[in-house]
Design a protein around this motif. Structure first.
Motif, PDB file in Angstrom:
ATOM      1  N   GLU A  16       2.128  -6.806 -11.347  1.00 34.52           N
ATOM      2  CA  GLU A  16       1.100  -5.875 -11.806  1.00 34.52           C
ATOM      3  C   GLU A  16      -0.290  -6.126 -11.228  1.00 34.52           C
ATOM      4  O   GLU A  16      -1.092  -5.210 -11.128  1.00 34.52           O
TER       5      GLU A  16
ATOM      6  N   ASP B  38       7.461   6.606  -8.099  1.00 37.45           N
ATOM      7  CA  ASP B  38       6.523   5.784  -8.873  1.00 37.45           C
ATOM      8  C   ASP B  38       5.279   5.496  -8.035  1.00 37.45           C
ATOM      9  O   ASP B  38       4.952   4.341  -7.760  1.00 37.45           O
TER      10      ASP B  38
ATOM     11  N   PHE C  80       5.956   2.197 -13.420  1.00 36.16           N
ATOM     12  CA  PHE C  80       7.278   1.659 -13.773  1.00 36.16           C
ATOM     13  C   PHE C  80       7.395   0.205 -13.334  1.00 36.16           C
ATOM     14  O   PHE C  80       7.846  -0.653 -14.094  1.00 36.16           O
ATOM     15  N   ILE C  81       6.975  -0.057 -12.109  1.00 39.66           N
ATOM     16  CA  ILE C  81       7.047  -1.425 -11.589  1.00 39.66           C
ATOM     17  C   ILE C  81       6.211  -2.369 -12.446  1.00 39.66           C
ATOM     18  O   ILE C  81       6.671  -3.452 -12.817  1.00 39.66           O
ATOM     19  N   LYS C  82       5.001  -1.947 -12.758  1.00 39.79           N
ATOM     20  CA  LYS C  82       4.113  -2.815 -13.547  1.00 39.79           C
ATOM     21  C   LYS C  82       4.669  -3.078 -14.945  1.00 39.79           C
ATOM     22  O   LYS C  82       4.509  -4.162 -15.485  1.00 39.79           O
ATOM     23  N   LYS C  83       5.358  -2.076 -15.506  1.00 38.01           N
ATOM     24  CA  LYS C  83       5.932  -2.265 -16.836  1.00 38.01           C
ATOM     25  C   LYS C  83       7.106  -3.239 -16.806  1.00 38.01           C
ATOM     26  O   LYS C  83       7.215  -4.121 -17.651  1.00 38.01           O
ATOM     27  N   TRP C  84       8.007  -3.057 -15.829  1.00 41.84           N
ATOM     28  CA  TRP C  84       9.251  -3.815 -15.822  1.00 41.84           C
ATOM     29  C   TRP C  84       9.214  -5.054 -14.922  1.00 41.84           C
ATOM     30  O   TRP C  84      10.103  -5.904 -15.011  1.00 41.84           O
ATOM     31  N   CYS C  85       8.225  -5.154 -14.067  1.00 48.54           N
ATOM     32  CA  CYS C  85       8.038  -6.352 -13.227  1.00 48.54           C
ATOM     33  C   CYS C  85       6.585  -6.794 -13.376  1.00 48.54           C
ATOM     34  O   CYS C  85       5.781  -6.673 -12.437  1.00 48.54           O
ATOM     35  N   PRO C  86       6.227  -7.311 -14.537  1.00 43.10           N
ATOM     36  CA  PRO C  86       4.819  -7.660 -14.772  1.00 43.10           C
ATOM     37  C   PRO C  86       4.276  -8.695 -13.793  1.00 43.10           C
ATOM     38  O   PRO C  86       3.066  -8.782 -13.593  1.00 43.10           O
TER      39      PRO C  86
ATOM     40  N   SER D 275      11.126   4.386  -4.449  1.00 38.06           N
ATOM     41  CA  SER D 275      10.146   3.760  -5.333  1.00 38.06           C
ATOM     42  C   SER D 275       8.759   4.368  -5.107  1.00 38.06           C
ATOM     43  O   SER D 275       8.067   4.727  -6.057  1.00 38.06           O
TER      44      SER D 275
ATOM     45  N   TYR E 168       7.837 -13.966  -7.258  1.00 41.94           N
ATOM     46  CA  TYR E 168       8.789 -12.862  -7.081  1.00 41.94           C
ATOM     47  C   TYR E 168       9.769 -13.284  -5.987  1.00 41.94           C
ATOM     48  O   TYR E 168       9.370 -13.926  -5.017  1.00 41.94           O
TER      49      TYR E 168
END
Length: 126
Positions: free
Chosen positions: A45, A31, A36-42, A27, A74
């Motif tokens: 963010e 990234d 990627f994390i911010k897009k798919w795990c808002p 990760s 989370y």
């Protein structure tokens, strides 16, 4: 990915080593900015980059400052990655000692590597 990489990840080549990846390192490497994390795990963010890949590493005070509640915002980690990785490596390396695995090595090498005469003699003697 290219075809040989897919083969290696599927464990049909590279029988002399174990491909065991650390998801956190992957990760961070793949990234580094956390896009990627911010897009798919808002829900992550708003975290600073140093906690984006491992939000559970925040101290309680940092989590408070970041308005973040592990287990609510989370999920908590399902396992201890260091311990689970160690156990997985140990189990996988044990396969090398199995008779059926040892018998399969020459065929695997023949199919995927193409042995030199010296290598063939070495494999036969094992």
């Amino acid at each position: 990915m290219h075809y040989p990489q897919v083969q290696m990840q599927a464990s049909v080549t590279g029988i002399n080593t174990i491909r065991h990846y650390n998801p956190i390192k992957q990760s961070e490497d793949q990234d580094p900015t956390g896009a990627f994390i911010k897009k798919w795990c808002p829900e992550l963010e708003k975290l600073p980059i140093e906690y984006l890949h491992e939000p559970w590493q925040q101290t309680p005070m940092e989590a408070l400052f970041n308005d973040f509640k592990l287990g609510e915002d989370y999920p908590e980690p399902m396992l201890d990655l260091t311990q689970a990785s160690k156990q997985a490596r140990e189990r996988l390396w044990q396969y090398r000692e199995r008779a059926d695995v040892k018998r399969a090595i020459p065929n695997i090498l023949k199919k995927h590597v193409g042995l030199t005469r010296t290598q063939k003699n070495t494999v036969k003697s094992n």
